[in-house]
Design a protein around this motif. Structure first.
Motif, PDB file in Angstrom:
ATOM      1  N   CYS A  46      28.307  35.938  34.660  1.00  0.00           N
ATOM      2  CA  CYS A  46      28.399  36.995  33.651  1.00  0.00           C
ATOM      3  C   CYS A  46      27.322  36.701  32.611  1.00  0.00           C
ATOM      4  O   CYS A  46      26.775  35.596  32.580  1.00  0.00           O
ATOM      5  CB  CYS A  46      29.787  37.020  33.001  1.00  0.00           C
ATOM      6  SG  CYS A  46      30.177  35.524  32.067  1.00  0.00           S
ATOM      7  N   ASN A  47      27.009  37.698  31.789  1.00  0.00           N
ATOM      8  CA  ASN A  47      26.012  37.429  30.745  1.00  0.00           C
ATOM      9  C   ASN A  47      26.634  36.622  29.618  1.00  0.00           C
ATOM     10  O   ASN A  47      27.827  36.749  29.309  1.00  0.00           O
ATOM     11  CB  ASN A  47      25.351  38.719  30.235  1.00  0.00           C
ATOM     12  CG  ASN A  47      26.303  39.798  29.794  1.00  0.00           C
ATOM     13  OD1 ASN A  47      27.408  39.917  30.306  1.00  0.00           O
ATOM     14  ND2 ASN A  47      25.881  40.607  28.846  1.00  0.00           N
ATOM     15  N   VAL A  48      25.817  35.763  29.034  1.00  0.00           N
ATOM     16  CA  VAL A  48      26.243  34.930  27.905  1.00  0.00           C
ATOM     17  C   VAL A  48      25.198  35.078  26.809  1.00  0.00           C
ATOM     18  O   VAL A  48      24.028  34.712  27.021  1.00  0.00           O
ATOM     19  CB  VAL A  48      26.377  33.448  28.312  1.00  0.00           C
ATOM     20  CG1 VAL A  48      26.799  32.607  27.114  1.00  0.00           C
ATOM     21  CG2 VAL A  48      27.378  33.275  29.445  1.00  0.00           C
ATOM     22  N   GLU A  49      25.607  35.639  25.683  1.00  0.00           N
ATOM     23  CA  GLU A  49      24.679  35.861  24.565  1.00  0.00           C
ATOM     24  C   GLU A  49      24.797  34.740  23.533  1.00  0.00           C
ATOM     25  O   GLU A  49      25.747  33.953  23.555  1.00  0.00           O
ATOM     26  CB  GLU A  49      24.972  37.229  23.923  1.00  0.00           C
ATOM     27  CG  GLU A  49      24.739  38.354  24.915  1.00  0.00           C
ATOM     28  CD  GLU A  49      24.925  39.739  24.327  1.00  0.00           C
ATOM     29  OE1 GLU A  49      25.449  39.860  23.192  1.00  0.00           O
ATOM     30  OE2 GLU A  49      24.536  40.697  25.011  1.00  0.00           O
ATOM     31  N   SER A  50      23.799  34.708  22.657  1.00  0.00           N
ATOM     32  CA  SER A  50      23.738  33.669  21.630  1.00  0.00           C
ATOM     33  C   SER A  50      23.369  34.319  20.296  1.00  0.00           C
ATOM     34  O   SER A  50      22.625  35.312  20.271  1.00  0.00           O
ATOM     35  CB  SER A  50      22.651  32.657  22.022  1.00  0.00           C
ATOM     36  OG  SER A  50      22.343  31.827  20.921  1.00  0.00           O
ATOM     37  N   ILE A 103      21.556  34.633  28.482  1.00  0.00           N
ATOM     38  CA  ILE A 103      21.415  34.476  29.929  1.00  0.00           C
ATOM     39  C   ILE A 103      22.043  35.694  30.597  1.00  0.00           C
ATOM     40  O   ILE A 103      23.180  36.075  30.276  1.00  0.00           O
ATOM     41  CB  ILE A 103      22.127  33.208  30.431  1.00  0.00           C
ATOM     42  CG1 ILE A 103      21.575  31.970  29.726  1.00  0.00           C
ATOM     43  CG2 ILE A 103      21.973  33.074  31.941  1.00  0.00           C
ATOM     44  CD1 ILE A 103      22.340  30.709  30.065  1.00  0.00           C
ATOM     45  N   CYS A 104      21.323  36.290  31.532  1.00  0.00           N
ATOM     46  CA  CYS A 104      21.840  37.443  32.272  1.00  0.00           C
ATOM     47  C   CYS A 104      22.850  36.999  33.326  1.00  0.00           C
ATOM     48  O   CYS A 104      22.804  35.862  33.820  1.00  0.00           O
ATOM     49  CB  CYS A 104      20.710  38.169  32.980  1.00  0.00           C
ATOM     50  SG  CYS A 104      19.550  38.992  31.899  1.00  0.00           S
ATOM     51  N   ALA A 105      23.708  37.932  33.695  1.00  0.00           N
ATOM     52  CA  ALA A 105      24.735  37.669  34.707  1.00  0.00           C
ATOM     53  C   ALA A 105      24.115  37.275  36.055  1.00  0.00           C
ATOM     54  O   ALA A 105      24.621  36.382  36.750  1.00  0.00           O
ATOM     55  CB  ALA A 105      25.594  38.922  34.886  1.00  0.00           C
ATOM     56  N   GLU A 106      23.008  37.908  36.411  1.00  0.00           N
ATOM     57  CA  GLU A 106      22.399  37.644  37.725  1.00  0.00           C
ATOM     58  C   GLU A 106      21.866  36.222  37.804  1.00  0.00           C
ATOM     59  O   GLU A 106      22.024  35.544  38.825  1.00  0.00           O
ATOM     60  CB  GLU A 106      21.223  38.612  37.962  1.00  0.00           C
ATOM     61  CG  GLU A 106      21.613  40.078  38.023  1.00  0.00           C
ATOM     62  CD  GLU A 106      21.528  40.769  36.667  1.00  0.00           C
ATOM     63  OE1 GLU A 106      21.897  40.156  35.642  1.00  0.00           O
ATOM     64  OE2 GLU A 106      21.104  41.934  36.637  1.00  0.00           O
ATOM     65  N   ARG A 107      21.228  35.779  36.716  1.00  0.00           N
ATOM     66  CA  ARG A 107      20.675  34.414  36.744  1.00  0.00           C
ATOM     67  C   ARG A 107      21.788  33.379  36.662  1.00  0.00           C
ATOM     68  O   ARG A 107      21.667  32.295  37.220  1.00  0.00           O
ATOM     69  CB  ARG A 107      19.652  34.226  35.626  1.00  0.00           C
ATOM     70  CG  ARG A 107      18.252  34.643  36.101  1.00  0.00           C
ATOM     71  CD  ARG A 107      17.234  34.533  35.010  1.00  0.00           C
ATOM     72  NE  ARG A 107      17.482  35.551  34.010  1.00  0.00           N
ATOM     73  CZ  ARG A 107      17.116  35.469  32.750  1.00  0.00           C
ATOM     74  NH1 ARG A 107      16.526  34.387  32.308  1.00  0.00           N
ATOM     75  NH2 ARG A 107      17.345  36.467  31.922  1.00  0.00           N
ATOM     76  N   PRO A 138      18.873  45.151  37.792  1.00  0.00           N
ATOM     77  CA  PRO A 138      18.552  43.840  37.210  1.00  0.00           C
ATOM     78  C   PRO A 138      17.248  43.865  36.425  1.00  0.00           C
ATOM     79  O   PRO A 138      16.291  44.552  36.803  1.00  0.00           O
ATOM     80  CB  PRO A 138      18.412  42.927  38.431  1.00  0.00           C
ATOM     81  CG  PRO A 138      19.167  43.604  39.519  1.00  0.00           C
ATOM     82  CD  PRO A 138      19.054  45.069  39.255  1.00  0.00           C
ATOM     83  N   CYS A 139      17.192  43.082  35.353  1.00  0.00           N
ATOM     84  CA  CYS A 139      15.976  43.008  34.539  1.00  0.00           C
ATOM     85  C   CYS A 139      14.864  42.291  35.317  1.00  0.00           C
ATOM     86  O   CYS A 139      15.102  41.660  36.354  1.00  0.00           O
ATOM     87  CB  CYS A 139      16.263  42.300  33.220  1.00  0.00           C
ATOM     88  SG  CYS A 139      16.282  40.502  33.350  1.00  0.00           S
ATOM     89  N   GLY A 140      13.675  42.371  34.796  1.00  0.00           N
ATOM     90  CA  GLY A 140      12.515  41.796  35.483  1.00  0.00           C
ATOM     91  C   GLY A 140      12.610  40.298  35.673  1.00  0.00           C
ATOM     92  O   GLY A 140      12.232  39.765  36.722  1.00  0.00           O
TER      93      GLY A 140
HETATM   94  N1  THU Z   1      21.795  41.764  30.954  1.00  0.00           N
HETATM   95  C1  THU Z   1      22.196  41.181  32.125  1.00  0.00           C
HETATM   96  O1  THU Z   1      23.155  40.403  32.155  1.00  0.00           O
HETATM   97  N2  THU Z   1      21.503  41.485  33.247  1.00  0.00           N
HETATM   98  C2  THU Z   1      20.409  42.301  33.297  1.00  0.00           C
HETATM   99  O2  THU Z   1      19.785  42.426  34.343  1.00  0.00           O
HETATM  100  C3  THU Z   1      19.994  43.031  32.107  1.00  0.00           C
HETATM  101  C4  THU Z   1      20.665  42.673  30.836  1.00  0.00           C
HETATM  102  C5  THU Z   1      22.530  41.420  29.722  1.00  0.00           C
HETATM  103  C6  THU Z   1      21.738  40.626  28.736  1.00  0.00           C
HETATM  104  C7  THU Z   1      22.401  41.006  27.432  1.00  0.00           C
HETATM  105  O3  THU Z   1      23.515  40.155  27.235  1.00  0.00           O
HETATM  106  C8  THU Z   1      22.912  42.406  27.659  1.00  0.00           C
HETATM  107  O4  THU Z   1      22.892  42.611  29.061  1.00  0.00           O
HETATM  108  C9  THU Z   1      22.079  43.491  26.978  1.00  0.00           C
HETATM  109  O5  THU Z   1      20.744  43.348  27.285  1.00  0.00           O
END
Ligand code: THU
Length: 128
Positions: free
Chosen positions: A39-43, A50-54, A83-85
């Motif tokens: 899952c995504n983890v923000e700071s 960190i994005c969920a995919e990574r 997914p982001c770049g």
């Molecule tokens: N986010 C992801 O988890 N995956 C993506 O491919 C794009 C963006 C998350 C990062 C951030 O926590 C939130 O989505 C908004 O950008």
């Protein structure tokens, strides 16, 4: 596939996204059928997010997976977010024929990683 979507949605419920309020879940199915989630983890220091995919990819790698079949990414929006770049680039490490499935509340979108990241920089790019 519905199991994989369920796993990604369950992971999405654990997202830590107090700044964007944008919750993302990911579930990777390896070639041997094992599933790894993230899952995504923000700071508060935004750039560290960190994005969920990574996160799912890290779990797969530390779990010993090296060949990946598909990744399901769940968000709470339609059309579902791709997914982001940065995540595309890291996923490229493990093969361009990865199936990528983005799932929103009502709709799905599917690609191969090759379609999402044309002319990718890969380990072959390092050959000289
Ligand atoms: N986010 C992801 O988890 N995956 C993506 O491919 C794009 C963006 C998350 C990062 C951030 O926590 C939130 O989505 C908004 O950008």
């Amino acid at each position: 596939m519905s199991d994989l979507i369920g796993r990604a949605r369950a992971a999405m419920r654990h997202a830590w996204a107090p700044y964007s309020n944008f919750h993302v879940g990911a579930a990777i199915e390896a070639n041997d059928g094992k599933v790894y989630v993230g899952c995504n983890v923000e700071s508060a220091s935004y750039g560290l997010t960190i994005c969920a995919e990574r996160m799912a990819l890290g779990a797969a790698v530390v779990g010993g997976a090296r060949k990946l079949k598909r990744i399901v990414v769940t968000t709470e929006v339609d059309p579902p977010a791709a997914p982001c770049g940065a995540c595309r680039q890291l996923l490229a490490e493990f093969g361009m024929d990865l199936e990528v499935i983005a799932v929103g509340p009502a709709t799905e979108r599917r690609w191969t990683l090759a379609a999402l990241l044309p002319d990718a920089f890969t380990k072959e790019s390092l050959d000289r």
